[in-house]
Design a protein around this motif. Structure first.
Motif, mmCIF file in Angstrom:
data_model
loop_
_atom_site.group_PDB
_atom_site.id
_atom_site.type_symbol
_atom_site.label_atom_id
_atom_site.label_comp_id
_atom_site.label_asym_id
_atom_site.label_seq_id
_atom_site.Cartn_x
_atom_site.Cartn_y
_atom_site.Cartn_z
ATOM 1 N N ASP A 265 -18.212 64.544 0.298
ATOM 2 C CA ASP A 265 -19.627 64.196 0.268
ATOM 3 C C ASP A 265 -20.478 65.460 0.244
ATOM 4 O OD1 ASP A 265 -21.817 62.651 0.194
ATOM 5 O OD2 ASP A 265 -21.718 61.961 2.277
ATOM 6 N N ASP A 266 -21.676 65.340 -0.340
ATOM 7 C CA ASP A 266 -22.612 66.454 -0.302
ATOM 8 C C ASP A 266 -23.548 66.260 0.882
ATOM 9 O OD1 ASP A 266 -23.885 64.238 -1.400
ATOM 10 O OD2 ASP A 266 -25.312 65.463 -2.512
ATOM 11 N N ILE A 267 -24.601 67.053 0.936
ATOM 12 C CA ILE A 267 -25.556 66.956 2.036
ATOM 13 C C ILE A 267 -26.574 65.864 1.712
ATOM 14 C CG2 ILE A 267 -27.295 68.197 3.384
ATOM 15 C CD1 ILE A 267 -25.821 70.787 2.670
ATOM 16 N N ASP A 268 -26.731 64.919 2.602
ATOM 17 C CA ASP A 268 -27.686 63.825 2.407
ATOM 18 C C ASP A 268 -28.981 64.110 3.165
ATOM 19 O OD1 ASP A 268 -26.090 62.217 0.734
ATOM 20 O OD2 ASP A 268 -24.957 61.503 2.482
ATOM 21 N N PHE A 269 -30.067 63.502 2.677
ATOM 22 C CA PHE A 269 -31.379 63.741 3.250
ATOM 23 C C PHE A 269 -32.051 62.407 3.585
ATOM 24 C CE2 PHE A 269 -30.172 67.400 0.865
ATOM 25 C CZ PHE A 269 -30.696 68.475 1.554
ATOM 26 N N GLU A 270 -33.165 62.500 4.311
ATOM 27 C CA GLU A 270 -33.870 61.282 4.714
ATOM 28 C C GLU A 270 -34.370 60.515 3.499
ATOM 29 O OE1 GLU A 270 -36.938 61.996 7.535
ATOM 30 O OE2 GLU A 270 -35.582 62.770 9.080
ATOM 31 N N SER A 271 -34.709 61.213 2.452
ATOM 32 C CA SER A 271 -35.165 60.556 1.223
ATOM 33 C C SER A 271 -33.953 60.032 0.464
ATOM 34 C CB SER A 271 -35.943 61.541 0.340
ATOM 35 O OG SER A 271 -36.154 60.981 -0.949
ATOM 36 N N ALA A 272 -33.806 58.699 0.442
ATOM 37 C CA ALA A 272 -32.677 58.104 -0.272
ATOM 38 C C ALA A 272 -32.781 58.383 -1.771
ATOM 39 C CB ALA A 272 -32.645 56.594 -0.019
ATOM 40 N N GLU A 273 -34.000 58.413 -2.295
ATOM 41 C CA GLU A 273 -34.186 58.690 -3.727
ATOM 42 C C GLU A 273 -33.716 60.103 -4.061
ATOM 43 O OE1 GLU A 273 -37.726 58.772 -7.138
ATOM 44 O OE2 GLU A 273 -38.222 58.411 -5.020
ATOM 45 N N PHE A 274 -34.074 61.061 -3.214
ATOM 46 C CA PHE A 274 -33.650 62.445 -3.443
ATOM 47 C C PHE A 274 -32.130 62.560 -3.357
ATOM 48 C CE2 PHE A 274 -32.659 66.781 -2.224
ATOM 49 C CZ PHE A 274 -33.459 67.527 -3.082
ATOM 50 N N SER A 275 -31.520 61.920 -2.373
ATOM 51 C CA SER A 275 -30.067 61.994 -2.192
ATOM 52 C C SER A 275 -29.322 61.354 -3.358
ATOM 53 C CB SER A 275 -29.670 61.324 -0.875
ATOM 54 O OG SER A 275 -30.190 62.042 0.228
ATOM 55 N N ARG A 276 -29.895 60.306 -3.943
ATOM 56 C CA ARG A 276 -29.270 59.677 -5.112
ATOM 57 C C ARG A 276 -29.364 60.562 -6.350
ATOM 58 N NH1 ARG A 276 -31.799 54.913 -3.182
ATOM 59 N NH2 ARG A 276 -33.531 55.294 -4.639
ATOM 60 N N ARG A 277 -30.460 61.266 -6.459
ATOM 61 C CA ARG A 277 -30.717 62.032 -7.696
ATOM 62 C C ARG A 277 -30.055 63.398 -7.696
ATOM 63 N NH1 ARG A 277 -36.759 63.048 -10.266
ATOM 64 N NH2 ARG A 277 -36.263 64.899 -11.483
ATOM 65 N N PHE A 278 -29.915 64.025 -6.500
ATOM 66 C CA PHE A 278 -29.440 65.401 -6.440
ATOM 67 C C PHE A 278 -28.178 65.539 -5.597
ATOM 68 C CE2 PHE A 278 -34.018 65.833 -7.225
ATOM 69 C CZ PHE A 278 -34.001 66.655 -8.351
ATOM 70 N N HIS A 279 -27.320 66.435 -6.053
ATOM 71 C CA HIS A 279 -26.156 66.863 -5.278
ATOM 72 C C HIS A 279 -26.501 68.208 -4.661
ATOM 73 C CE1 HIS A 279 -22.230 68.713 -4.502
ATOM 74 N NE2 HIS A 279 -21.735 67.490 -4.475
ATOM 75 N N VAL A 280 -26.407 68.303 -3.346
ATOM 76 C CA VAL A 280 -26.799 69.516 -2.629
ATOM 77 C C VAL A 280 -25.620 70.037 -1.829
ATOM 78 C CG1 VAL A 280 -28.377 70.515 -0.921
ATOM 79 C CG2 VAL A 280 -29.186 68.720 -2.472
ATOM 80 N N ALA A 281 -25.355 71.332 -1.934
ATOM 81 C CA ALA A 281 -24.265 71.954 -1.183
ATOM 82 C C ALA A 281 -24.742 73.290 -0.625
ATOM 83 C CB ALA A 281 -23.053 72.169 -2.082
ATOM 84 N N ALA A 282 -24.334 73.578 0.610
ATOM 85 C CA ALA A 282 -24.694 74.842 1.255
ATOM 86 C C ALA A 282 -23.722 75.091 2.403
ATOM 87 C CB ALA A 282 -26.122 74.805 1.781
ATOM 88 N N PRO A 283 -23.269 76.343 2.592
ATOM 89 C CA PRO A 283 -22.416 76.647 3.750
ATOM 90 C C PRO A 283 -23.116 76.356 5.072
ATOM 91 C CG PRO A 283 -22.375 78.451 2.150
ATOM 92 C CD PRO A 283 -23.474 77.514 1.735
ATOM 93 N N ASN A 284 -24.437 76.554 5.087
ATOM 94 C CA ASN A 284 -25.239 76.323 6.281
ATOM 95 C C ASN A 284 -26.144 75.114 6.034
ATOM 96 O OD1 ASN A 284 -26.988 76.339 8.446
ATOM 97 N ND2 ASN A 284 -27.601 78.477 8.238
ATOM 98 N N ARG A 285 -25.789 73.967 6.601
ATOM 99 C CA ARG A 285 -26.563 72.747 6.370
ATOM 100 C C ARG A 285 -28.001 72.878 6.872
ATOM 101 N NH1 ARG A 285 -24.153 67.358 5.734
ATOM 102 N NH2 ARG A 285 -22.102 67.637 4.813
ATOM 103 N N LYS A 286 -28.205 73.598 7.963
ATOM 104 C CA LYS A 286 -29.561 73.765 8.489
ATOM 105 C C LYS A 286 -30.448 74.448 7.457
ATOM 106 C CE LYS A 286 -32.261 75.606 12.338
ATOM 107 N NZ LYS A 286 -33.283 76.219 11.449
ATOM 108 N N TRP A 287 -29.897 75.426 6.755
ATOM 109 C CA TRP A 287 -30.665 76.104 5.719
ATOM 110 C C TRP A 287 -31.094 75.109 4.635
ATOM 111 C CZ3 TRP A 287 -33.464 80.181 4.609
ATOM 112 C CH2 TRP A 287 -33.696 80.514 3.271
ATOM 113 N N ALA A 288 -30.184 74.230 4.253
ATOM 114 C CA ALA A 288 -30.524 73.219 3.239
ATOM 115 C C ALA A 288 -31.675 72.343 3.719
ATOM 116 C CB ALA A 288 -29.304 72.365 2.918
ATOM 117 N N TYR A 289 -31.626 71.924 4.968
ATOM 118 C CA TYR A 289 -32.703 71.085 5.502
ATOM 119 C C TYR A 289 -34.007 71.871 5.653
ATOM 120 C CZ TYR A 289 -29.060 67.665 6.535
ATOM 121 O OH TYR A 289 -28.029 66.754 6.425
ATOM 122 N N ASP A 290 -33.900 73.162 5.995
ATOM 123 C CA ASP A 290 -35.098 73.994 6.113
ATOM 124 C C ASP A 290 -35.793 74.151 4.765
ATOM 125 O OD1 ASP A 290 -34.773 74.377 8.818
ATOM 126 O OD2 ASP A 290 -33.800 76.341 8.634
#
Length: 236
Positions: free
Chosen positions: A147-172
């Motif tokens: 799985d990739d990193i999921d976000f509060e926006s379901a639309e964003f999570s459906r549209r984009f695949h996000v990967a980062a060694p540091n998940r906090k950085w992705a959320y920031d």
């Protein structure tokens, strides 16, 4: 096709002439299109106060070694390079070429690949982060635990695949305002590392794509929260 023409009774010399004419037409069209592209990029660069060069630049992969799209294949180089400062940030746009090879019964065949990219330099150092349009293969991978990193926006999570060694950085980086911004923009493959962000596709950009790619990167960087800027500057 050649066999059908030969069996139809068409004289062989006419078949040869036809293929030569087709090849010549394709070659001329490609040359005209390439010249038109060079002139359009040079004109756009001049309007923006940027420099343009059609010369092959073999140094780009060495200057940006962490961008995986620049490490593919052999005989790698940038061309149609536009560079300078755009919105007070270092800007570097280019077409990119690399080669791969396949074995055939007649020997090795060279495959030429071309795509375009824009790189913008940040005001602060960045951590690794990759954002790209989600594919059906990504959705299948979720079923087996990749799985990739999921976000509060379901639309964003459906549209984009996000990967980062540091998940906090992705959320920031991808907070609500930035997610809303990206949902209104054209899709690009985005990667962030050290001081730079790259936006690219697997094909060459038209001028509107180049403008859009620059807008997307600048938009992400402009929306970095103050606490992230302070953190990356070492002020906290």
């Amino acid at each position: 096709m050649a066999a059908r023409l030969y069996n139809s009774g068409v004289p062989p010399i006419l078949i040869i002439v036809a293929f030569v004419a087709i090849f010549a037409a394709i070659t001329i069209y490609a040359a005209v299109a390439a010249d038109r592209r060079r002139k359009a990029l040079a004109a756009w660069a001049a309007i923006k106060g940027l420099s343009y060069s059609s010369t092959n630049d073999y140094s780009v992969q060495g200057r940006f070694p962490d961008f995986e799209c620049l490490r593919k294949g052999e005989n790698r180089y940038a061309y149609n390079v536009v560079r300078g400062a755009l919105q007070n940030r270092s800007f570097y746009a280019f077409d990119y070429h690399y080669e791969t090879y396949t074995q055939t019964k007649n020997g090795r065949r060279t495959n030429h690949h071309h795509f375009s990219a824009v790189i913008v330099t940040s005001d602060v150092p960045l951590q690794p982060l990759a954002i790209r349009p989600e594919t059906v293969f990504d959705r299948l991978a979720e079923f087996v635990g990749f799985d990739d990193i999921d976000f509060e926006s379901a639309e964003f999570s459906r549209r984009f695949h996000v990967a980062a060694p540091n998940r906090k950085w992705a959320y920031d980086v991808l907070h609500a305002r930035t997610m809303e911004f990206l949902l209104t923009q054209p899709d690009f493959n985005l990667q962030m590392h050290d001081w730079n962000v790259i936006a690219y596709r697997t094909r060459r950009f038209e001028l509107p794509d180049l403008e859009a790619a620059a807008t997307v990167i600048q938009g992400i960087l402009d929306r970095l929260p103050d606490y992230v800027l302070q953190q990356q500057r070492g002020e906290t």
